[in-house]
Design a protein around this motif. Structure first.
Motif, PDB file in Angstrom:
ATOM      1  N   THR A 270      -9.532 -28.372 -43.368  1.00  0.00           N
ATOM      2  CA  THR A 270      -9.144 -27.623 -44.558  1.00  0.00           C
ATOM      3  C   THR A 270      -9.044 -28.597 -45.731  1.00  0.00           C
ATOM      4  O   THR A 270      -8.420 -29.647 -45.607  1.00  0.00           O
ATOM      5  CB  THR A 270      -7.761 -26.986 -44.329  1.00  0.00           C
ATOM      6  OG1 THR A 270      -7.575 -26.799 -42.958  1.00  0.00           O
ATOM      7  CG2 THR A 270      -7.590 -25.697 -45.053  1.00  0.00           C
ATOM      8  N   ALA A 309      -8.505 -24.664 -48.026  1.00  0.00           N
ATOM      9  CA  ALA A 309      -9.314 -23.732 -47.230  1.00  0.00           C
ATOM     10  C   ALA A 309     -10.404 -24.460 -46.451  1.00  0.00           C
ATOM     11  O   ALA A 309     -10.827 -25.552 -46.812  1.00  0.00           O
ATOM     12  CB  ALA A 309      -9.967 -22.712 -48.153  1.00  0.00           C
ATOM     13  N   ASN A 310     -10.822 -23.820 -45.369  1.00  0.00           N
ATOM     14  CA  ASN A 310     -12.067 -24.202 -44.732  1.00  0.00           C
ATOM     15  C   ASN A 310     -13.111 -23.365 -45.480  1.00  0.00           C
ATOM     16  O   ASN A 310     -13.159 -22.142 -45.323  1.00  0.00           O
ATOM     17  CB  ASN A 310     -12.007 -23.842 -43.241  1.00  0.00           C
ATOM     18  CG  ASN A 310     -13.320 -24.056 -42.530  1.00  0.00           C
ATOM     19  OD1 ASN A 310     -14.383 -23.831 -43.097  1.00  0.00           O
ATOM     20  ND2 ASN A 310     -13.240 -24.482 -41.288  1.00  0.00           N
ATOM     21  N   HIS A 395      -5.338 -20.181 -41.313  1.00  0.00           N
ATOM     22  CA  HIS A 395      -4.966 -20.680 -42.638  1.00  0.00           C
ATOM     23  C   HIS A 395      -3.500 -20.383 -42.953  1.00  0.00           C
ATOM     24  O   HIS A 395      -3.062 -20.533 -44.094  1.00  0.00           O
ATOM     25  CB  HIS A 395      -5.859 -20.054 -43.719  1.00  0.00           C
ATOM     26  CG  HIS A 395      -7.227 -20.673 -43.791  1.00  0.00           C
ATOM     27  ND1 HIS A 395      -8.187 -20.460 -42.838  1.00  0.00           N
ATOM     28  CD2 HIS A 395      -7.770 -21.531 -44.690  1.00  0.00           C
ATOM     29  CE1 HIS A 395      -9.277 -21.140 -43.156  1.00  0.00           C
ATOM     30  NE2 HIS A 395      -9.054 -21.812 -44.266  1.00  0.00           N
ATOM     31  N   LEU A 415      -3.825 -17.723 -49.734  1.00  0.00           N
ATOM     32  CA  LEU A 415      -4.278 -19.094 -49.458  1.00  0.00           C
ATOM     33  C   LEU A 415      -3.305 -20.039 -50.144  1.00  0.00           C
ATOM     34  O   LEU A 415      -2.897 -19.783 -51.291  1.00  0.00           O
ATOM     35  CB  LEU A 415      -5.687 -19.304 -50.022  1.00  0.00           C
ATOM     36  CG  LEU A 415      -6.825 -18.613 -49.261  1.00  0.00           C
ATOM     37  CD1 LEU A 415      -8.135 -18.801 -50.002  1.00  0.00           C
ATOM     38  CD2 LEU A 415      -6.945 -19.156 -47.839  1.00  0.00           C
TER      39      LEU A 415
END
Ligand code: ADP
Length: 425
Positions: A270, A309-310, A395, A415
């Motif tokens: 991430t 984030a990925n 996440h 997020l």
């Protein structure tokens, strides 16, 4: 009667009195003796009764004990595993093993039955235990080769100061089965991603072909102008060249997004990304489909939020949600989709709203189940929401279905923000 005779009689009377007293004394002592003997007898009877009762109780207790032991043995035998009892020198005292029937338990040590690594682990647990009668459970995986392993669920308890019980359950098959399932899930997830990309492929081809046509048109303008020197309009040439540059940028944006999203990003870590970039990746790939079907896509302002984030995975989630929203907007013939962003204290809430009037109550509880779909054969895999939920949970958030205030269908998730307008948290 004369005096002599009277005295003689008196002496006789005294003698008789003495005899009587002696007889009375003897009778008394005999009564006492009898009484004592009776008391003794009675005492013995009571004692015998007590002893008999106690013996009976002992017999009952030992019967219960034997029953208990038998039950325990049967229980241990019925356990789907093996039980080893061993002493502080790790010498086995008894075992119920199907795996090692040839081993004489009185001679074996733990490391002869288990492998060295395993028995080292057991020794370490015992060494480190602080409680006298500890009881722990742990998992042990033994690597046999690069691709093979065995796995055990273990329970270890101290039954007294110098004696321990180790329970082992071979979980290798269950573990391998779980890994096979995970692998299958991964394959299905990949297949579903490919399905989503396949669905978009037509739109993407169109999205690229149209600007290529425009490039060729502007290139022709330049070529004609250059070959006919009298007609050389520098302004027009520069404009055409600029158009070509901006179209090429647009195409490379689309191919870049496609490259991003089709990558296998499962093992990516991430990282901080501008939220707008993640949304652009997904929007680039869906836009043409929307335009071709007269579905308006409104993308809200993103306040330059940087989120953790990925990238590949979050773009996949957005593509899944946008595809579902498109399907709803098309089937309800209402024609719009909105991507909203709300800045919260430590995170950003991303919401995909479509013009649909919500999901039918009876199916709401099922939509996140894998393979649940209301779409026709070839139209839905039923995996979009369940895979997206997995990704969002990784996440640290939750993908939630909600009706908006106006009664429209929406899905949202959060997020974590890393910075807001340049401010780092
Ligand atoms: P699929 O799209 O392949 O059916 P999903 O897991 O993405 O699989 O969705 C499961 C089901 O949830 C859909 O078949 C549909 O019934 C419902 N659903 C998801 N998104 C929406 C939406 N935006 N509007 C209405 N129903 C939806």
């Amino acid at each position: 009667m004369n005096n002599d005779e009277i005295q003689k009689l008196q002496r006789k009377i005294r003698k008789l009195e003495k005899i009587n007293a002696a007889l009375m004394k003897k009778a008394d002592s005999q009564t006492q003796l009898k009484h004592d003997a009776f008391a003794k007898f009675e005492g013995r009877v009571l004692l015998e009764k007590e002893v008999r009762q106690r013996t009976h109780r002992l017999e009952e207790n030992s019967k219960e004990l034997i029953k208990g032991q038998t039950k325990l043995r049967q229980l241990i035998k019925a356990l789907p595993g093996e039980v080893y009892v061993f002493n502080q020198n790790f010498e086995i005292e008894s075992l119920t093993s199907t795996e090692a029937p040839d081993i004489d338990p009185s001679k074996a040590t733990l490391s002869q039955i288990l492998n060295q690594g395993f028995s080292d682990k057991v020794e370490k647990i015992i060494e480190q235990s602080t409680e006298e009668f500890f009881s722990v459970t742990f998992e042990y995986t033994h690597k046999i080769s690069e691709t093979d392993f065995s796995n055990y669920y273990c329970g270890l308890s101290a039954v007294d100061k110098n004696r321990y019980v180790l329970y082992l359950k071979d979980e290798t098959e269950a573990h391998k089965q779980k890994m096979r399932l995970q692998e299958q899930e991964l394959q299905i997830a990949k297949a579903s991603k490919l399905t989503a990309l396949g669905e978009m492929a037509g739109g993407i081809a169109h999205e690229i072909n149209t600007p290529i046509g425009a490039i060729s048109l502007y290139a022709e303008i330049i070529e004609t102008a250059l070959s006919n020197e009298e007609d050389l309009d520098r302004e027009r040439l520069i404009k055409s060249a600029q158009k070509i540059v901006s179209i090429v940028e647009r195409i490379s944006g689309i191919t870049g997004s496609l490259r991003q999203i089709s990558r296998d990003g499962d093992s990516d870590s991430t990282n901080p990304y501008p939220l707008a970039d993640l949304v652009t990746d997904a929007v680039n790939l869906c836009q043409q489909k929307y335009r071709a079907n007269d579905v308006d896509l409104n993308v809200g302002a993103f306040e330059n939020s940087m989120v953790l984030a990925n990238r590949v995975q979050i773009s996949q989630v957005l593509v899944n949600l946008l595809n579902n929203a498109f399907y709803a907007a098309k089937s309800e013939k209402c024609g719009w989709i909105r991507i909203e962003c709300e800045s919260l204290e430590e995170s950003v809430r991303v919401r995909i709203v479509d013009c649909g009037k919500g999901i039918d109550e009876p199916i709401i509880s099922k939509i996140f189940n894998p393979f649940f779909t209301t779409k026709g054969i070839g139209e839905g895999t039923g995996l979009g929401l369940s895979l997206s939920q997995n990704i969002i949970r990784k996440h640290g958030s939750e993908l939630v279905y909600e009706l908006t205030k106006e009664g429209h269908t929406s899905f949202c998730f959060d997020l974590k923000k890393t910075s807001d307008k340049g401010v780092r948290y």
